[in-house]
Every structure is written in C-alpha cells, then in structure tokens.
Design a protein around this motif. Structure first.
Motif, PDB file in Angstrom:
ATOM      1  N   MET A   1     -11.592   3.375  14.062  1.00 50.07           N
ATOM      2  CA  MET A   1     -10.832   2.142  14.308  1.00 50.07           C
ATOM      3  C   MET A   1      -9.700   2.040  13.267  1.00 50.07           C
ATOM      4  O   MET A   1      -9.685   1.118  12.448  1.00 50.07           O
ATOM      5  N   PRO A   2      -8.814   3.041  13.293  1.00 53.93           N
ATOM      6  CA  PRO A   2      -7.801   3.108  12.226  1.00 53.93           C
ATOM      7  C   PRO A   2      -6.908   1.872  12.199  1.00 53.93           C
ATOM      8  O   PRO A   2      -6.333   1.547  11.167  1.00 53.93           O
ATOM      9  N   PHE A   3      -6.826   1.172  13.341  1.00 54.60           N
ATOM     10  CA  PHE A   3      -5.989  -0.046  13.418  1.00 54.60           C
ATOM     11  C   PHE A   3      -6.527  -1.162  12.534  1.00 54.60           C
ATOM     12  O   PHE A   3      -5.825  -2.116  12.245  1.00 54.60           O
ATOM     13  N   LEU A   4      -7.803  -1.018  12.091  1.00 59.16           N
ATOM     14  CA  LEU A   4      -8.350  -2.027  11.174  1.00 59.16           C
ATOM     15  C   LEU A   4      -7.975  -1.739   9.716  1.00 59.16           C
ATOM     16  O   LEU A   4      -8.179  -2.570   8.843  1.00 59.16           O
ATOM     17  N   GLY A   5      -7.472  -0.544   9.482  1.00 57.58           N
ATOM     18  CA  GLY A   5      -7.033  -0.193   8.135  1.00 57.58           C
ATOM     19  C   GLY A   5      -5.524  -0.001   8.113  1.00 57.58           C
ATOM     20  O   GLY A   5      -4.806  -0.481   8.983  1.00 57.58           O
ATOM     21  N   ASP A   6      -5.077   0.747   7.099  1.00 53.63           N
ATOM     22  CA  ASP A   6      -3.637   1.015   6.977  1.00 53.63           C
ATOM     23  C   ASP A   6      -3.516   2.378   6.290  1.00 53.63           C
ATOM     24  O   ASP A   6      -3.978   2.539   5.157  1.00 53.63           O
ATOM     25  N   SER A   7      -2.973   3.355   7.003  1.00 52.15           N
ATOM     26  CA  SER A   7      -3.004   4.725   6.496  1.00 52.15           C
ATOM     27  C   SER A   7      -1.908   5.016   5.476  1.00 52.15           C
ATOM     28  O   SER A   7      -0.710   5.008   5.793  1.00 52.15           O
ATOM     29  N   ALA A   8      -2.344   5.332   4.261  1.00 55.23           N
ATOM     30  CA  ALA A   8      -1.392   5.724   3.211  1.00 55.23           C
ATOM     31  C   ALA A   8      -0.704   7.037   3.567  1.00 55.23           C
ATOM     32  O   ALA A   8       0.428   7.284   3.161  1.00 55.23           O
ATOM     33  N   ILE A   9      -1.394   7.876   4.353  1.00 48.33           N
ATOM     34  CA  ILE A   9      -0.805   9.172   4.734  1.00 48.33           C
ATOM     35  C   ILE A   9       0.350   8.970   5.716  1.00 48.33           C
ATOM     36  O   ILE A   9       1.378   9.629   5.628  1.00 48.33           O
ATOM     37  N   ARG A  10       0.188   8.029   6.663  1.00 44.59           N
ATOM     38  CA  ARG A  10       1.306   7.756   7.584  1.00 44.59           C
ATOM     39  C   ARG A  10       2.491   7.160   6.826  1.00 44.59           C
ATOM     40  O   ARG A  10       3.639   7.479   7.118  1.00 44.59           O
ATOM     41  N   HIS A  11       2.195   6.323   5.830  1.00 45.75           N
ATOM     42  CA  HIS A  11       3.302   5.808   5.003  1.00 45.75           C
ATOM     43  C   HIS A  11       3.998   6.954   4.269  1.00 45.75           C
ATOM     44  O   HIS A  11       5.225   6.974   4.157  1.00 45.75           O
ATOM     45  N   MET A  12       3.192   7.922   3.788  1.00 46.03           N
ATOM     46  CA  MET A  12       3.805   9.064   3.102  1.00 46.03           C
ATOM     47  C   MET A  12       4.641   9.890   4.084  1.00 46.03           C
ATOM     48  O   MET A  12       5.685  10.427   3.725  1.00 46.03           O
ATOM     49  N   GLY A  13       4.164   9.978   5.330  1.00 41.91           N
ATOM     50  CA  GLY A  13       4.944  10.651   6.369  1.00 41.91           C
ATOM     51  C   GLY A  13       6.306  10.010   6.549  1.00 41.91           C
ATOM     52  O   GLY A  13       7.319  10.703   6.733  1.00 41.91           O
ATOM     53  N   ALA A  14       6.334   8.691   6.453  1.00 43.24           N
ATOM     54  CA  ALA A  14       7.614   7.981   6.577  1.00 43.24           C
ATOM     55  C   ALA A  14       8.533   8.320   5.394  1.00 43.24           C
ATOM     56  O   ALA A  14       9.752   8.461   5.561  1.00 43.24           O
ATOM     57  N   VAL A  15       7.924   8.476   4.227  1.00 37.14           N
ATOM     58  CA  VAL A  15       8.718   8.884   3.054  1.00 37.14           C
ATOM     59  C   VAL A  15       9.329  10.258   3.307  1.00 37.14           C
ATOM     60  O   VAL A  15      10.525  10.488   3.085  1.00 37.14           O
ATOM     61  N   MET A  16       8.508  11.176   3.832  1.00 37.22           N
ATOM     62  CA  MET A  16       8.990  12.540   4.113  1.00 37.22           C
ATOM     63  C   MET A  16      10.147  12.508   5.109  1.00 37.22           C
ATOM     64  O   MET A  16      11.125  13.233   4.955  1.00 37.22           O
ATOM     65  N   GLU A  17      10.014  11.679   6.127  1.00 32.82           N
ATOM     66  CA  GLU A  17      11.092  11.586   7.127  1.00 32.82           C
ATOM     67  C   GLU A  17      12.403  11.126   6.504  1.00 32.82           C
ATOM     68  O   GLU A  17      13.464  11.653   6.813  1.00 32.82           O
ATOM     69  N   GLU A  18      12.302  10.139   5.623  1.00 34.46           N
ATOM     70  CA  GLU A  18      13.513   9.640   4.949  1.00 34.46           C
ATOM     71  C   GLU A  18      14.112  10.730   4.069  1.00 34.46           C
ATOM     72  O   GLU A  18      15.327  10.874   3.988  1.00 34.46           O
TER      73      GLU A  18
END
Ligand SMILES: [Zn+2]
Length: 428
Positions: free
Chosen positions: A220-237
């Motif tokens: 139920m990942p929607f109940l948390g907040d993924s630090a890895i997806r945030h890091m993915g956003a950093v990589m994209e930038e």
C-alpha cells in the motif's frame, strides 16, 4: 680545468643514470601505502640521511594530530634545505611519499622496484617516486657541478597527498614552510608527462543529498511516501537541467584530458530503502530515506558558492513543486581550483627548459583532479607553483605502474635547468 657550465650539470646527470634508477628502486621498496600510512618514517629518514650527507639541513616534521596520525602510523615529513654561496631565492621540489593501495592485476612485485625494458616498475614508480628521485638527482648534480649557486634549494618528501595532504603539505604550509620569503618557487614532480607543465587543477565539491519519505507497507505504497521516487525526481532534474548547463560551460583552464575541460559531476553512489548486503528476502517497505553522494568538479571561472547554489536551487525548486519533497544536503569535502600564471617565473622557466632538453615545445596543462598545489596556493599564499615530472599520468594508481628511465633522466635535466634559471634570473 675549465669553469663549470650547464653542460657540466647535464653530463653529471647523464653519468648518474644507474644512481637515479637505484634511488627510484630504493624509494619504491618502502611500502608507503596510504591508508593507513605505512613506512612513512623510514622512507622520510632515507631521504633525509642521503641529503644530510650532501650538506643539506634536514628537518623531520610530524603532522601531529592530523587525520590518521598515531604512534603506529606517524605522519613523518622530511624537509631538506641546501643554502648557496650568496643570498637569493629558494626553489623547492615537493614530492609526496605516500602511494595508494596495490589492488589486483599485478604481474610484478609492487614493492620490488623491478627494472625491465628501460622502465622501473612498482607501486608509486610513476606517482611519484620516479619524480622524487629525479628531483634529488637534479639538485645534487647542480650542487656537485661547482656552478656558483645563490639562494637555496629545498627538497621535501611529504605524506598523505593521496588522502588530501592534511598531515603533509597542508600541515607544513600552516606552519610557514611553503610561504615567502622562505620559499619562492615550487615544483611538484607529479607524473604529468615529461613535456608538460601543469599549472593547476580544477576545484572539488563533494556532498551528500538525502531525500526523505515516510515508511509504509509495500503493498500500500500510497499510504507512505517514497524517498526513492523523490530521488528519482532529483535525477531527472540533474539530467534535464544540471548536466546540460555544465556541459555548456567552457574553461580557459587547459585541463587534460579534453573531456575534463568543462564542469563535471559524478554520482558517486546512490542508496535507498533497505540496506544492501543481506542475502534473504527483503521485507515490503516504502523507503523513508534515499542518499546520493555527488562529486562535482568545477572550473576556475566558477565559484564554490555558485556551484552549491545551482544544486540547491534544483532541490528547492522540487520542494516548491513536488508534493511531500523534503531534503537535506551535507558538505563532505571541498577544494578551490588553483591556477598559476603560465607567464610566471616557474612555469615559463620550466617550459623553456623542456624546450632546450627535449627539443620540442612544452604544453601547458591543468590536472582534472587535485594535488598538493592547492595547499601551497591557499594556505602558503604562494602562487608560483607548478607540477612537472616524469611518468605517464594515465598509469597512476594502475597495476604494473612504471616510470621510464629516459623520462626520469630527461626530467632531472629539465628540473636542474629550471632551478638554476630561477636561482640566477634577474628580478624586476
Ligand atoms: Zn601523486
């Protein structure tokens, strides 16, 4: 007997090839591996004892309290000074005595100093005991030639260059060993190739970026907040903004190889979620932390403040746009770029000596990575400092590292000529 000339010095160096090789071998046989800093003291004492016999005043300075210093692994530096017949400037040759770990892939004894095909092999042969040996032979030949020498000649063997130089050149520079009026010109015989004068290096900034999340069940990942997806956003930038911006910046620094003539950034590591190294099955969790280490190399045209600000702006931009994005950034290490004037005394004199000895024009270069010039420049406030020495840059830290015997002899001749010209030149 006719009066000695520069040719006398050149002939002396030619006649001492065997001695130069033996000296390089002896130095390689001290396994001065850093870390932890093996055999520093015996290696420093070997250099000091040799030079003491030639009339040098020798001092040993331990980098007390510097990183890694202990009674088992003392950070022992040696500085030797020979004073000429009249007052004058001081030319200093600085070499680091530490070498990096051996690593795999050797076909010769890394600490044997084996001679094969006109090369001396061993860990540190190229980086930089071959250069240290060449500078000692150069200075001894100058002294033995009987040429009148004003001023002073110094040779130092310093520690910990491979780990930042804090127990070595930085420690000494903080105590006045690398400042005027004691020292005026510094040559660091790092392996930048026998026909190149290295006038400086790029800057370094290492930092850790951490993105934060919130742990939850992986089903139920929607109940948390993924630090890895945030890091993915950093990589994209980074990919869409930072890398193109860095690639568009060009430097007046003649950095070699060509690819390093712009700003660069290596992503040294990236981790998120459960720790690696566990063989069993993972537990289903949303990562609450992801960490990245960046290694940003920057140009003399950039400031450290701007370099950091550029990354911070990207992270702040994400924090403003992206739901739940939180981060921390920690500085790990930083070095300012350094570049000597290529028309300054030490660079121009060394370039002229290369042309005379090798019969071809010297190339001015900058190093992609840093070396002890940073401490001479920033702490010692001494700008007239270059790196020049035998050894092929690409071989540094490799298995089966070697230094060419001809290159050592030629660089000894260049160093002797350059030192003589620096001691006797007319000052404006
Ligand atoms: Zn080196």
């Amino acid at each position: 007997m006719s009066a000695p000339t520069m040719q006398t010095v050149m002939d002396l160096i030619d006649g001492r090839t065997d001695e130069l090789v033996a000296l390089a071998q002896d130095l390689i046989r001290f396994p001065t591996i850093n870390p932890p800093g093996e055999a520093y003291r015996p290696c420093a004492e070997y250099i000091g004892e040799r030079l003491k016999k030639r009339g040098f005043t020798v001092e040993y300075v331990r980098g007390e309290g510097s990183p890694g210093d202990s009674d088992q692994y003392p950070r022992t530096n040696v500085i030797a000074r020979w004073t000429g017949s009249e007052p004058g400037p001081c030319v200093h040759f600085n070499s680091h005595i530490d070498v990096v770990e051996v690593g795999a892939g050797w076909t010769v004894d890394p600490f044997g100093g084996e001679v094969k095909d006109s090369r001396v092999y061993g860990r540190g042969a190229c980086d930089m005991k071959g250069g240290l040996a060449a500078s000692i032979i150069a200075v001894e030949a100058l002294i033995d030639s009987g040429l009148p020498l004003p001023g002073a000649l110094e040779i130092s063997g310093t520690v910990d260059e491979e780990s930042g130089g804090y127990g070595g050149v930085a420690y000494l520079a903080e105590r006045g060993w690398f400042s005027e009026p004691k020292v005026n010109h510094v040559i660091i015989p790092e392996p930048l190739n026998v026909d190149r004068v290295c006038i400086g290096h790029r800057g370094v900034w290492w930092a850790e970026i951490e993105t934060k999340g919130r742990i939850a069940h992986g089903s139920m990942p929607f109940l948390g907040d993924s630090a890895i997806r945030h890091m993915g956003a950093v990589m994209e930038e980074f990919e869409s903004k930072l890398y193109p911006a860095m690639a568009a910046r060009h430097s007046d620094m003649p950095v070699v190889p060509e690819g390093a003539r712009q700003s660069t950034m290596n992503i040294n590591s990236i981790h998120g979620g459960q720790a690696e190294g566990f063989d069993g099955l993972p537990a289903p969790c949303v990562a609450d932390s992801s960490r990245m280490i960046i290694d940003r190399r920057f140009l003399i045209e950039e400031t450290l403040e701007d370099v950091k600000g550029e990354v911070k702006a990207i992270l702040d931009g994400l924090a403003a746009q992206r739901h739940g994005f939180r981060y921390e950034m920690r500085d790990l290490f930083q070095v300012a770029p350094s570049m000597a004037d290529r028309d300054g005394p030490v660079a121009s004199t060394t370039a002229a000596a290369i042309e005379t000895v090798l019969g071809r024009k010297a190339q001015f270069v900058c190093s992609p990575g840093t070396y002890d010039q940073k401490h001479v420049d920033r702490i010692g406030k001494l700008k007239d400092c270059i790196a020049y020495g035998p050894g092929v840059l690409d071989l540094a830290h490799q298995p089966d590292e070697w230094v060419g015997i001809d290159d050592m002899t030629n660089s000894a001749k260049v160093m002797a000529r350059a030192a003589y010209d620096l001691l006797t030149r007319k000052r404006g």
